[in-house]
Design a protein around this motif. Structure first.
Motif, PDB file in Angstrom:
ATOM      1  N   VAL A 118     -44.312 -15.381  -6.752  1.00 56.44           N
ATOM      2  CA  VAL A 118     -43.491 -14.248  -6.319  1.00 56.44           C
ATOM      3  C   VAL A 118     -42.774 -14.611  -5.023  1.00 56.44           C
ATOM      4  O   VAL A 118     -43.421 -14.895  -4.019  1.00 56.44           O
ATOM      5  N   ARG A 119     -41.453 -14.638  -5.067  1.00 54.93           N
ATOM      6  CA  ARG A 119     -40.662 -14.767  -3.837  1.00 54.93           C
ATOM      7  C   ARG A 119     -40.361 -13.352  -3.387  1.00 54.93           C
ATOM      8  O   ARG A 119     -39.705 -12.585  -4.084  1.00 54.93           O
ATOM      9  N   ARG A 120     -40.866 -13.012  -2.224  1.00 55.83           N
ATOM     10  CA  ARG A 120     -40.727 -11.647  -1.715  1.00 55.83           C
ATOM     11  C   ARG A 120     -39.288 -11.346  -1.328  1.00 55.83           C
ATOM     12  O   ARG A 120     -38.580 -12.194  -0.793  1.00 55.83           O
ATOM     13  N   CYS A 121     -38.877 -10.122  -1.589  1.00 55.63           N
ATOM     14  CA  CYS A 121     -37.524  -9.717  -1.210  1.00 55.63           C
ATOM     15  C   CYS A 121     -37.435  -9.616   0.304  1.00 55.63           C
ATOM     16  O   CYS A 121     -38.436  -9.420   0.987  1.00 55.63           O
ATOM     17  N   GLU A 122     -36.228  -9.777   0.817  1.00 60.36           N
ATOM     18  CA  GLU A 122     -36.005  -9.696   2.262  1.00 60.36           C
ATOM     19  C   GLU A 122     -35.154  -8.501   2.654  1.00 60.36           C
ATOM     20  O   GLU A 122     -35.070  -8.151   3.819  1.00 60.36           O
ATOM     21  N   VAL A 123     -34.517  -7.871   1.646  1.00 61.18           N
ATOM     22  CA  VAL A 123     -33.642  -6.732   1.897  1.00 61.18           C
ATOM     23  C   VAL A 123     -34.245  -5.510   1.215  1.00 61.18           C
ATOM     24  O   VAL A 123     -34.664  -5.586   0.051  1.00 61.18           O
TER      25      VAL A 123
END
Length: 142
Positions: A56-61
């Protein structure tokens, strides 16, 4: 919206509608809120579930979705993961009597290795490879 005195170019209008559509289509069934304890900034992300070998690449926005990304070369993630429990990919070192393969062993320890038969090791479990003993009868000896 902006009020302008000039008429909008057709392409700019279509591009603007497309951006509005993308922003509106990012609706979430489930939301994950994460707080960075150093900055105290909270980010709300759309929940995702990832298959094995994806992390899982976490969202930044805010209000965008986490993403499933493949594990980097040389690493694996054996189980599914999701935004609530984002397990990292792991690197696995093969024991010295094994060689690396692109699949997990079906028996024994589940690592991407197999006993290296070209060097005289055998066995179904890559964590318990045994050196093969060759029976050689010397000619002329009884």
């Amino acid at each position: 919206m902006f009020i302008t005195s000039k008429p909008l170019n057709g392409m700019k209008f279509i591009a603007g509608l497309f951006l509005v559509f993308i922003c509106m289509s990012e609706s979430c069934d489930r939301v994950v809120e994460r707080t960075d304890f150093l900055t105290e900034k909270t980010t709300s992300c759309c929940f995702v579930e990832c298959q094995p070998n994806f992390y899982v690449r976490r969202c930044e926005v805010n209000n965008t979705a986490d993403r499933c990304e493949p594990c980097p070369p040389g690493s694996l993630l054996l189980d599914p993961t999701n935004s609530y429990f984002p397990f990292p990919c792991r690197r696995y070192d093969c024991p010295p009597e094994t060689r690396r393969v692109n699949s997990l062993s079906k028996t024994g320890c589940r690592i991407p290795c197999e006993c290296d038969e070209s060097r005289g090791y055998s066995g179904a479990d890559p964590c318990l490879c045994r050196r093969r003993v060759l029976n050689r009868k010397k000619e002329g000896m009884v």
